[in-house]
Design a protein around this motif. Structure first.
Motif, mmCIF file in Angstrom:
data_model
loop_
_atom_site.group_PDB
_atom_site.id
_atom_site.type_symbol
_atom_site.label_atom_id
_atom_site.label_comp_id
_atom_site.label_asym_id
_atom_site.label_seq_id
_atom_site.Cartn_x
_atom_site.Cartn_y
_atom_site.Cartn_z
ATOM 1 N N VAL A 21 0.831 -1.205 0.000
ATOM 2 C CA VAL A 21 0.000 0.000 0.000
ATOM 3 C C VAL A 21 0.868 1.259 0.000
ATOM 4 C CG1 VAL A 21 -1.611 1.347 1.423
ATOM 5 C CG2 VAL A 21 -2.022 -1.086 1.030
ATOM 6 N N VAL A 22 1.907 1.275 0.811
ATOM 7 C CA VAL A 22 2.793 2.442 0.866
ATOM 8 C C VAL A 22 3.478 2.649 -0.474
ATOM 9 C CG1 VAL A 22 4.917 3.335 1.900
ATOM 10 C CG2 VAL A 22 3.129 2.387 3.360
ATOM 11 N N ASP A 23 3.976 1.566 -1.064
ATOM 12 C CA ASP A 23 4.688 1.699 -2.335
ATOM 13 C C ASP A 23 3.739 2.127 -3.455
ATOM 14 O OD1 ASP A 23 7.188 1.628 -3.576
ATOM 15 O OD2 ASP A 23 6.730 -0.317 -4.492
ATOM 16 N N THR A 24 2.535 1.575 -3.465
ATOM 17 C CA THR A 24 1.559 1.972 -4.481
ATOM 18 C C THR A 24 1.154 3.434 -4.306
ATOM 19 O OG1 THR A 24 0.729 -0.284 -4.584
ATOM 20 C CG2 THR A 24 -0.692 1.432 -5.462
ATOM 21 N N THR A 25 0.935 3.844 -3.054
ATOM 22 C CA THR A 25 0.587 5.239 -2.780
ATOM 23 C C THR A 25 1.717 6.174 -3.198
ATOM 24 O OG1 THR A 25 -0.757 4.506 -0.927
ATOM 25 C CG2 THR A 25 -0.168 6.830 -0.977
ATOM 26 N N ALA A 26 2.950 5.767 -2.938
ATOM 27 C CA ALA A 26 4.094 6.596 -3.333
ATOM 28 C C ALA A 26 4.196 6.716 -4.847
ATOM 29 C CB ALA A 26 5.380 6.011 -2.761
ATOM 30 N N LEU A 28 1.689 6.429 -7.031
ATOM 31 C CA LEU A 28 0.601 7.304 -7.479
ATOM 32 C C LEU A 28 0.903 8.763 -7.135
ATOM 33 C CD1 LEU A 28 -2.522 5.159 -6.519
ATOM 34 C CD2 LEU A 28 -1.680 5.681 -8.818
ATOM 35 N N GLY A 29 1.473 8.982 -5.957
ATOM 36 C CA GLY A 29 1.834 10.339 -5.555
ATOM 37 C C GLY A 29 2.863 10.958 -6.485
ATOM 38 N N LEU A 36 5.222 11.051 -1.736
ATOM 39 C CA LEU A 36 5.123 10.538 -0.366
ATOM 40 C C LEU A 36 6.550 10.373 0.154
ATOM 41 C CD1 LEU A 36 3.465 9.411 1.986
ATOM 42 C CD2 LEU A 36 3.539 7.183 0.854
ATOM 43 N N ALA A 39 8.689 6.964 1.814
ATOM 44 C CA ALA A 39 8.007 5.720 1.452
ATOM 45 C C ALA A 39 8.981 4.544 1.438
ATOM 46 C CB ALA A 39 7.332 5.861 0.094
#
Length: 150
Positions: A21-26, A28-29, A36, A39
């Motif tokens: 989740v953190v890597d995907t959010t980063a 996308l960010g 992010l 990350a």
């Protein structure tokens, strides 16, 4: 044993889900120009707990990868010999990892070491790794003693 297994599955699986989740959010960010920060540091810490839990789980379940295609075709005497060699080399491998991690942990014990952006302290992560390696080493020693008695 089932409670420990379930706890390890939840901790290791949860840690890997957090990393994902953190890597995907980063990612996308970065695409949306909202980076992010930190990350990679979060992913590294999460992967430590995920991989440590997976190693413990595989060891407790006796489900490390083996080449049964080859082992099952050997005579019984060779199977016993290779099984004992496997236990010995696992013990030596875990002992080597424990010596290395323990050395680094003791050498940097009084240092104030932390990640750059989020200031995640490295000492608790190293202590967790040392505890996991001690558990793996003890399990390897227990297997050798059990096989020596058989």
């Amino acid at each position: 044993m089932k409670t420990l297994r379930d706890a390890l599955v939840w901790v290791a699986g949860g840690a890997l889900l957090v990393a994902m989740v953190v890597d995907t959010t980063a990612m996308l960010g970065r695409q949306l120009q909202w980076p992010l920060l930190g990350a990679i540091e979060l992913v590294q810490a999460a992967v430590l707990f995920g991989s440590a839990g997976a190693l413990l789980l595989a060891t407790l379940e006796h489900s490390h990868a083996r080449v049964h295609l080859l082992l099952d075709r050997l005579p019984q005497g060779w199977q016993v010999l290779l099984s004992r060699l496997h236990a010995l080399f696992a013990l030596l491998f875990h002992a080597g990892l424990l010596v290395g991690v323990g050395w680094i942990t003791l050498d940097l014990w009084n240092g104030h070491e932390e990640s750059e952006l989020l200031r995640i302290p490295y000492r608790p992560l190293r202590i967790a790794l040392v505890l996991v390696l001690v558990a793996l080493l003890l399990d390897s020693a227990r297997r050798i003693v059990r096989r020596a008695r058989a």
